[in-house]
Design an enzyme around this catalytic site. Sequence first.
Site, PDB file in Angstrom:
ATOM      1  N   ASP A  21       0.847  -1.194   0.000  1.00 61.23           N
ATOM      2  CA  ASP A  21       0.000   0.000   0.000  1.00 61.23           C
ATOM      3  C   ASP A  21       0.881   1.243   0.000  1.00 61.23           C
ATOM      4  O   ASP A  21       1.819   1.348   0.804  1.00 61.23           O
ATOM      5  CB  ASP A  21      -0.898   0.003   1.233  1.00 61.23           C
ATOM      6  CG  ASP A  21      -1.864   1.179   1.249  1.00 61.23           C
ATOM      7  OD1 ASP A  21      -2.864   1.127   0.523  1.00 61.23           O
ATOM      8  OD2 ASP A  21      -1.597   2.157   1.979  1.00 61.23           O
ATOM      9  N   ASN A  78      -1.976  12.834  -3.748  1.00 63.01           N
ATOM     10  CA  ASN A  78      -2.832  13.319  -4.841  1.00 63.01           C
ATOM     11  C   ASN A  78      -3.313  14.741  -4.582  1.00 63.01           C
ATOM     12  O   ASN A  78      -3.362  15.571  -5.496  1.00 63.01           O
ATOM     13  CB  ASN A  78      -4.042  12.382  -5.015  1.00 63.01           C
ATOM     14  CG  ASN A  78      -3.773  11.266  -6.016  1.00 63.01           C
ATOM     15  OD1 ASN A  78      -2.900  11.364  -6.868  1.00 63.01           O
ATOM     16  ND2 ASN A  78      -4.530  10.192  -5.910  1.00 63.01           N
ATOM     17  N   HIS A  89      -3.699  14.500  -9.556  1.00 59.10           N
ATOM     18  CA  HIS A  89      -3.891  13.112  -9.993  1.00 59.10           C
ATOM     19  C   HIS A  89      -2.938  12.676 -11.112  1.00 59.10           C
ATOM     20  O   HIS A  89      -2.520  11.514 -11.124  1.00 59.10           O
ATOM     21  CB  HIS A  89      -5.351  12.896 -10.406  1.00 59.10           C
ATOM     22  CG  HIS A  89      -6.290  12.905  -9.234  1.00 59.10           C
ATOM     23  ND1 HIS A  89      -6.459  11.824  -8.406  1.00 59.10           N
ATOM     24  CD2 HIS A  89      -7.093  13.877  -8.739  1.00 59.10           C
ATOM     25  CE1 HIS A  89      -7.328  12.111  -7.463  1.00 59.10           C
ATOM     26  NE2 HIS A  89      -7.731  13.359  -7.637  1.00 59.10           N
ATOM     27  N   ASP A 117      -0.791   9.323 -10.790  1.00 55.17           N
ATOM     28  CA  ASP A 117      -0.723   8.232 -11.766  1.00 55.17           C
ATOM     29  C   ASP A 117       0.726   7.887 -12.089  1.00 55.17           C
ATOM     30  O   ASP A 117       1.093   6.709 -12.199  1.00 55.17           O
ATOM     31  CB  ASP A 117      -1.457   8.623 -13.046  1.00 55.17           C
ATOM     32  CG  ASP A 117      -2.973   8.641 -12.869  1.00 55.17           C
ATOM     33  OD1 ASP A 117      -3.465   8.165 -11.821  1.00 55.17           O
ATOM     34  OD2 ASP A 117      -3.659   9.158 -13.779  1.00 55.17           O
ATOM     35  N   GLU A 125      -4.416   2.463  -4.678  1.00 54.76           N
ATOM     36  CA  GLU A 125      -2.979   2.552  -4.437  1.00 54.76           C
ATOM     37  C   GLU A 125      -2.417   1.267  -3.847  1.00 54.76           C
ATOM     38  O   GLU A 125      -1.309   1.247  -3.301  1.00 54.76           O
ATOM     39  CB  GLU A 125      -2.664   3.723  -3.504  1.00 54.76           C
ATOM     40  CG  GLU A 125      -3.204   3.587  -2.087  1.00 54.76           C
ATOM     41  CD  GLU A 125      -4.597   4.138  -1.916  1.00 54.76           C
ATOM     42  OE1 GLU A 125      -4.933   4.503  -0.783  1.00 54.76           O
ATOM     43  OE2 GLU A 125      -5.352   4.210  -2.906  1.00 54.76           O
ATOM     44  N   ARG A 163      13.089  -5.472   0.635  1.00 56.57           N
ATOM     45  CA  ARG A 163      13.901  -4.977  -0.487  1.00 56.57           C
ATOM     46  C   ARG A 163      13.062  -4.088  -1.399  1.00 56.57           C
ATOM     47  O   ARG A 163      13.521  -3.021  -1.838  1.00 56.57           O
ATOM     48  CB  ARG A 163      14.491  -6.142  -1.285  1.00 56.57           C
ATOM     49  CG  ARG A 163      15.637  -6.859  -0.609  1.00 56.57           C
ATOM     50  CD  ARG A 163      16.463  -7.673  -1.597  1.00 56.57           C
ATOM     51  NE  ARG A 163      15.677  -8.688  -2.277  1.00 56.57           N
ATOM     52  CZ  ARG A 163      15.475  -9.907  -1.813  1.00 56.57           C
ATOM     53  NH1 ARG A 163      15.994 -10.265  -0.640  1.00 56.57           N
ATOM     54  NH2 ARG A 163      14.772 -10.788  -2.505  1.00 56.57           N
TER      55      ARG A 163
END
Length: 301
Positions: free
Chosen positions: A163, A171, A176, A180, A207, A227
């Site tokens: 996440d 955002n 936005h 993206d 996300e 990692r």
Amino acid sequence: MDDSHTSMAVMAELLAPTYEVMTASTGMQGLEMARACRPDLVLLDVVLPDINGFEILQRLRSDPATAMIAVVFVTGFDRPGDEARGLMLGASDYILKPAEPPVLFARVTAQLRLVRQRTAMEELAHLDELTGIPNRRQFDEVLAAECRRADRQKHPVSVAIVDVDFFKQYNDRYGHPAGDRALKAVARVLRDGMHRPGDLAARYGGEEFALVLGGTSRQGAMALANRLRQAVGGLQIAHSDSPIASHLTVSVGVASTIPAADSNPQILVQRADDSLYRAKESGRNMAVSDGDLGHTSLSAA
């Protein structure tokens, strides 16, 4: 598949300069090759020494591993109703011997063109439009397949849910289009981190991303998760509204098990999601596993 070596040799000589060609002179040999090699197209005679072509087609269609392979009958079997029977069973074409070589080549090429078009459409249906990596549908299918394989081989399988931390604030601050671009960058890091045959990185929604790690233990999955988390941080995507770092970070929840035959793969996903919740509650920008939460089995409550 043809029991006439002369017929097979003629077809192979015609097609081999353009396509990779394999031959089988019995139905059982051909079925085994089809399961092992997953060809794009099978050219099938009706009359074979062990199993007739109609039964072979039915077996191909009933096996999930071969159900989608295109099949064209190339046969001298021309009793009334045979062509209709073959087509009703799912053959793509029915070509009578002796076929003129240019006609045979053209009809094979036409079928393979349709196979390529179908494959391209299926790939698009399994890809996330924004990031270009697999979507949730593909994730679910691969996870189910990996769990079945892990059950047979008694190997572990792991899932990770990734996440992006404080993405709404990102955002709101940068817009936005920038969001993206950030998701695409994270997707590339995750995709490039998948190295084993059973590994998959997918966009899970919004996300969130999800990883399938076939044959990977909890310890190995946690090492990979950290990692990847560090690699995302290494992108140094500025995030001035994040309360935990000056750049974009991710939190990761990991779950692992050795599945049983009756295991529900979605329980593994839920365990990974529970781990993600703990990572977010504990400060974010970290990886937490279901081992830390005391879960070890897909069937546990």
